[in-house]
Structure formats: structure tokens, C-alpha cells
Design an enzyme around this catalytic site. Structure first.
Site, PDB file in Angstrom:
ATOM      1  N   LYS A   1       3.298  -6.393   8.744  1.00 46.49           N
ATOM      2  CA  LYS A   1       3.187  -5.118   8.023  1.00 46.49           C
ATOM      3  C   LYS A   1       4.461  -4.311   8.269  1.00 46.49           C
ATOM      4  CE  LYS A   1       0.034  -1.149   7.586  1.00 46.49           C
ATOM      5  NZ  LYS A   1      -1.256  -0.584   8.038  1.00 46.49           N
TER       6      LYS A   1
ATOM      7  N   ALA B   1       0.837  -1.191   0.000  1.00 51.04           N
ATOM      8  CA  ALA B   1       0.000   0.000   0.000  1.00 51.04           C
ATOM      9  C   ALA B   1       0.876   1.246   0.000  1.00 51.04           C
ATOM     10  CB  ALA B   1      -0.929  -0.023   1.214  1.00 51.04           C
ATOM     11  N   SER B   2       0.268   2.382   0.214  1.00 49.78           N
ATOM     12  CA  SER B   2       0.995   3.648   0.111  1.00 49.78           C
ATOM     13  C   SER B   2       2.051   3.803   1.196  1.00 49.78           C
ATOM     14  CB  SER B   2       0.004   4.809   0.191  1.00 49.78           C
ATOM     15  OG  SER B   2      -0.793   4.700   1.349  1.00 49.78           O
ATOM     16  N   LEU B   3       1.786   3.308   2.405  1.00 47.72           N
ATOM     17  CA  LEU B   3       2.693   3.526   3.532  1.00 47.72           C
ATOM     18  C   LEU B   3       3.483   2.285   3.919  1.00 47.72           C
ATOM     19  CD1 LEU B   3       0.362   5.635   5.874  1.00 47.72           C
ATOM     20  CD2 LEU B   3       1.818   6.423   4.001  1.00 47.72           C
ATOM     21  N   ALA B   4       3.010   1.113   3.545  1.00 46.63           N
ATOM     22  CA  ALA B   4       3.647  -0.125   4.015  1.00 46.63           C
ATOM     23  C   ALA B   4       3.310  -1.281   3.088  1.00 46.63           C
ATOM     24  CB  ALA B   4       3.175  -0.440   5.435  1.00 46.63           C
ATOM     25  N   GLN B   5       3.942  -2.432   3.356  1.00 45.46           N
ATOM     26  CA  GLN B   5       3.636  -3.654   2.622  1.00 45.46           C
ATOM     27  C   GLN B   5       3.526  -4.806   3.611  1.00 45.46           C
ATOM     28  OE1 GLN B   5       7.124  -3.229   0.126  1.00 45.46           O
ATOM     29  NE2 GLN B   5       8.055  -5.072   1.008  1.00 45.46           N
ATOM     30  N   VAL B   6       2.883  -5.898   3.186  1.00 49.38           N
ATOM     31  CA  VAL B   6       2.583  -7.007   4.094  1.00 49.38           C
ATOM     32  C   VAL B   6       3.261  -8.286   3.605  1.00 49.38           C
ATOM     33  CG1 VAL B   6       0.774  -8.413   5.133  1.00 49.38           C
ATOM     34  CG2 VAL B   6       0.375  -5.975   4.719  1.00 49.38           C
TER      35      VAL B   6
ATOM     36  N   ASP C   1     -11.097   4.434   6.653  1.00 53.81           N
ATOM     37  CA  ASP C   1     -10.472   4.024   5.390  1.00 53.81           C
ATOM     38  C   ASP C   1     -10.989   2.655   4.960  1.00 53.81           C
ATOM     39  OD1 ASP C   1      -8.838   4.414   3.217  1.00 53.81           O
ATOM     40  OD2 ASP C   1      -7.024   3.699   4.179  1.00 53.81           O
TER      41      ASP C   1
END
Length: 540
Positions: free
Chosen positions: A187, A168-173, A324
Site C-alpha cells: 500500500k 483509494a482516496s489516500l493510497a493505492q495497492v 470504514d
């Protein structure tokens, strides 16, 4: 001549904005914990702004040049406009991916506005922005782990997949397994995200202020203020973890009748920090994945009703709202208890993900907002006006506020018909709403400037939920609006009782609730009769 003038204006704007941005970039250095990185970002801010200006000029020129001389309403103009929409949406998508961070969040929001922006933009953004964002390399992930936990992922977990399952915009999983064999989702915040966010903020602020200077009716400075407040919270994963615990606690205490139908992944606190969040891994279908939900034996209308009720309870009763709720943040799975509906279908459980952005509504705001939605559902024009004014819309823009909340024109908002707020999802509905949005752009800008920021986030939440409902039902449903009407009305009744607990107040509230149930029952009977009438018509 017009085209040449357009290019001159855009070029001047690009040069002026790029020059002005250097001052904003310098400000990043002074507030950064990492001056070396901030110095590097100092060069990226003007680059991003220049990139924004070039994209804006390219899109504007494409529309102006491609549609030049084509008569309004002609088949040729419609065909060319579709092609320009598609090209422009791809340019915007490319810009969001190149800039990253906040720009991806803006792209995600555009993907929810299916009744306000052309379909080409919505589809392009929705297909790419929810879980296909740019990813950090495994080396960068290891860098975050070393800084936060002092070890690389392979030293902390038994297994750790270096390829993220979502970004995503701020992080990844990433998927991993703990030492005791539990499957978890980890995350990981994108490296140097704090500084990148500051640079994004400086760029967006300059763009918005410059646009407002050139075009006074374009006043979205409130967006900058909201970003300044919400971004630090979204970047603190420990706060996100606490929010996930609090939202479930609210459902257990304040809405026990649906508490079992809501879930948030369990947090592993010992391997979580402000930039790393380790959670229970949960299998489920994204809420807009209609095919998978059907394969799970779950009815789509039951999912739509659960989503509506869950967020209505948050808004009107809890005053603590997940802001969100786009499709990638909502999963659906069968209720673990195995409970089935009367028709033998499996009942759904809604999994809430990404708890970084929540808003708290104080008592007065929550009461007025619930009262407004009660009035909207039951087409009470006087109460709509009264509560819209209390929320800041003013006497001149309350009808527009009601229209934005419901995506219906005023004559439909106050129509006493039971299905007056239903959006059928037809091209006619979409065109009508887009026409109103274009016609009242300056008034919409003024309304958004007036409203409290917490209400602006409720509008964003409504956009997301509307998009989810439309994906599930290809439009909206009278039943989802009845749920909103019931929850908002009961919240108003409970709020009145909490302020005065005398016997006469209790009796008055009891009678009001009885009348509400009778009214909702009569509406359901009427809607059932209409459905039976349609079924008989189709059969003949």
C-alpha cells in the site's frame, strides 16, 4: 424569474467563497513541511472551491429547470427526475475524482446511504468510488519509496507490478514478491497526500461554514472536526498496522468463539513505514460479490451473520471498532481449516482490510450503546429513550435517533413483532425512508450536531454494514438483528457483572442470561414457523 434569482444567488456564493478561500490556502503554507508544494497548493484550493460552487450551481439549476411545471407524482415528472438524478450523480462523481483525496472518501460514504439518497447517486458512487479511484504514476510511487526506504521498488522486492490492483482516496495497492518469494500487497500513499489533505480540509471547512451561514439549518461543522482528528491517523500507515494486530488480538482474548473466522493480513514490518505498508497478499471475494461467494460454496446468509457478529463484538464487547467497513475493505474466503456447515457448505472467513480508521469506545459509551441496541432489538420504548438521552440525543430527538440507527419509523421501532426492524429492500421501504429523511432534515442536522463524534462514526459504520447486508440478502434479515440483540445483551450483562462480582450479582446475571437465551430461542421458533408457513403458501 425564479431561475434567474437562483443563478444570481449561486453566482454570489461562488464568488464570495472563492475569495474567502485564499486566506485558508495561505494557512496551508505555514503548516507545511514542504513550502514549495504548499505554495502550489495555494492556487489549487480556490480552484477546488470554484469547481465545487460551479457543480453545486449546475446541479441546483438542473433540478429547478428540468422539473419546472411538472405535476408532482406524474409519470413524466418521475422519468425526468430519474434523468436529473443520474446527470447530477455523474457531475458529483466527476467533482470527487477531479478534487481527489477527502472528496473521494465523501463519495464512498454516499455510496453506502442507499436508503437516504436517490438510488442513482448510490449506484454511481458505489460503482466507481470503492476501488477505481485516480492512481499515482509509477514515477510517483518510486518517489515515495526513495523518500521512505531509500531505494526504488525493484531494488527492494524481487517483483513489483507497476500497475496497482486497487486505488483509494489516500493510497493505492501494488502486488509484489519479497526476496524469499512471498506474495505481498504493498500500500503506497499518494504523493504529497499530507498537503493535499490539508488543502481538502481547508476547502471543505470553508464550504460547510459558508453553507451554515447562508442556511443555518445546514450545520455539518462536526464533519470538519471529525476530519481534523481522523485524517492524520489514516495517513499514518504504521498506526494502521498496529490497529490490524490489535483487532485480531481482541478477538482472540475477548471473542475466542469466532476468532478463527476473522483475519487481517500479516504485516511485513521491515518494509513498512508511515507512508508504505507491506502486507500478506490474500485472495478473496469482496463481501458484496455475490456470484463469486456462491462459486466458493459459501452461503450468503452465513456471510451476513458473520459480518453482523464480528462488528457487534467490536462495538459492544471490545470497544475498538473498524469504522470504514465498506465492501472494498471486507473480503470473504473459505475457512482455511476446510470446516463445513451441517448442510455441507463451506464456512466463511472474513478478512478485514484498511485499518486506518478505528474508534475506541469508553466503558460508559460502550455500555449505553449496547443497552440502546438491546432495547431496539426487543422494542423496549422506555430503555430506548433512556439510553438515547444518555448518548446525547436529548428528550426531544431520541425517537429520531432510534429511527436513524434502524432506518425504521418510530411506530415500527417499538412494534413488538419479531421482524419489526427488518428492511425488505423494496421500493416502498426505500421511498418511505427517503421521505422521512427529507421531512426531518433540520432535526437530523441538529441531532448530528449534538451527538458525540464517536457515535457519529458508529452511525457511519452502521451505514456501511447495512449496505453490505443489503447487497448479500437484498434487504435485512431477522437473524442478523437477533445476533446484534444477543451480543449487545451479553455485553450489558458482562458489564454489570464486572462492576459487582458478588454471589448475588452473579446469580442475578445468570438468571438474566438464562431469560435472554429463552427469549431468543422463542423468537427463532416463531420466525421458523413464519418461514414454514410462507413455504407452504408458495407450494400451494
Amino acid at each position: 424569474m425564479a431561475t434567474r434569482t437562483l443563478w444570481r444567488t449561486r453566482a454570489k456564493l461562488a464568488v464570495a467563497a472563492t475569495a474567502l478561500c485564499s486566506g485558508a490556502a495561505v494557512a496551508v503554507i505555514s503548516s507545511s513541511e514542504d513550502p514549495a508544494m504548499a505554495l502550489k497548493l495555494c492556487s489549487t484550493v480556490p480552484v477546488r472551491l470554484y469547481r465545487n460552487s460551479v457543480t453545486a450551481a449546475s446541479v441546483a439549476f438542473d433540478y429547478e429547470y428540468s422539473l419546472w411545471g411538472l405535476s408532482e407524482g406524474s409519470t413524466e415528472r418521475l422519468r425526468v427526475k430519474h434523468e436529473v438524478h443520474l446527470r447530477s450523480a455523474r457531475k458529483l462523481q466527476e467533482l470527487c475524482f477531479k478534487n481527489g483525496g477527502i472528496y473521494i472518501k465523501l463519495g464512498q460514504h454516499i455510496g453506502q446511504l442507499e436508503y437516504l439518497v436517490p438510488e442513482e447517486y448510490v449506484q454511481t458512487m458505489r460503482e466507481s468510488m470503492l476501488n477505481k479511484c485516480p492512481v499515482s504514476s509509477y514515477d510517483q510511487v518510486c518517489e515515495v519509496f526513495k523518500k521512505e526506504l531509500g531505494e526504488t521498488p525493484d531494488k527492494i522486492f524481487n517483483e513489483f507490478d507497476p500497475v496497482p490492483i486497487a486505488s483509494a482516496s489516500l493510497a493505492q495497492v501494488h502486488v509484489a514478491r519479497t526476496r524469499d518469494g512471498q506474495k505481498v500487497a504493498v500500500k503506497v500513499q499518494h504523493t504529497h497526500m499530507t498537503d493535499t489533505a490539508a488543502a481538502d480540509h481547508a476547502t471543505v471547512e470553508l464550504i460547510v461554514n459558508t453553507l451554515h451561514w447562508f442556511f443555518p439549518s445546514f450545520d455539518y461543522r462536526w464533519l470538519v472536526d471529525e476530519m481534523r482528528e481522523s485524517l492524520p491517523k489514516e495517513l499514518d500507515f504504521l498506526l494502521e498496522a498496529k490497529n490490524s494486530v490489535k483487532v485480531l488480538d481482541n478477538f482472540r482474548k475477548l471473542s475466542p468463539h469466532i476468532a478463527n473466522y476473522l483475519y487481517a493480513p500479516k504485516v511485513y514490518w521491515n518494509v513498512s513505514t508511515s507512508k508504505l505498508l507491506t502486507m500478506e497478499f490474500i485472495d478473496g471475494a469482496q463481501v458484496n460479490d455475490v456470484k463469486t461467494i456462491k462459486k466458493l460454496g459459501i452461503r450468503l446468509d452465513e456471510v451476513a451473520k458473520l459480518v453482523s457478529q464480528a462488528f457487534a463484538e467490536m462495538m459492544f464487547k471490545h470497544g475498538f471498532v473498524h469504522c470504514d467497513p465498506h465492501a472494498a475493505n471486507l473480503l470473504v474466503r473459505p475457512l482455511p481449516s476446510g470446516k463445513r456447515s451441517l448442510l455441507g457448505k463451506r464456512e466463511p472467513q472474513l478478512i478485514l482490510l484498511d485499518h486506518g480508521l478505528y474508534k475506541e469506545l469508553d466503558f460508559a459509551t460502550r455500555f449505553n450503546y449496547a443497552s440502546l441496541w438491546k432495547a431496539l432489538i426487543f422494542a423496549d420504548a422506555n430503555a430506548i429513550k433512556e439510553n438515547s438521552i444518555k448518548l446525547g440525543a436529548g428528550e426531544d430527538l431520541y425517537a429520531l435517533f432510534a429511527g436513524i440507527l434502524t432506518m425504521r419509523p418510530w411506530n415500527r421501532v417499538i412494534d413488538p413483532a419479531a421482524d419489526h426492524l427488518v428492511i425488505k429492500g423494496t421500493d416502498g421501504d426505500r421511498s418511505e425512508i427517503q421521505m422521512y429523511a427529507s421531512q426531518y432534515f433540520s432535526q437530523i442536522s441538529e441531532l448530528l450536531r449534538r451527538l458525540p463524534r464517536v457515535i457519529l462514526l458508529m452511525l457511519k459504520t452502521n451505514d456501511c454494514l447495512r449496505s453490505v447486508t443489503n447487497a448479500l440478502l437484498q434487504g435485512s434479515s431477522p437473524e442478523t438483528f437477533l445476533i446484534i440483540g444477543k451480543v449487545s445483551s451479553k455485553a450489558v450483562i458482562e458489564a454489570k457483572l464486572s462492576q459487582n462480582k458478588s454471589f448475588f450479582r452473579w446469580l442475578s446475571v445468570w438468571f438474566e442470561e438464562l431469560c435472554l437465551e429463552a427469549r431468543l430461542f422463542s423468537i427463532r421458533i416463531f420466525l421458523w414457523f413464519l418461514q414454514m408457513q410462507k413455504a407452504l403458501t408458495w407450494s400451494t
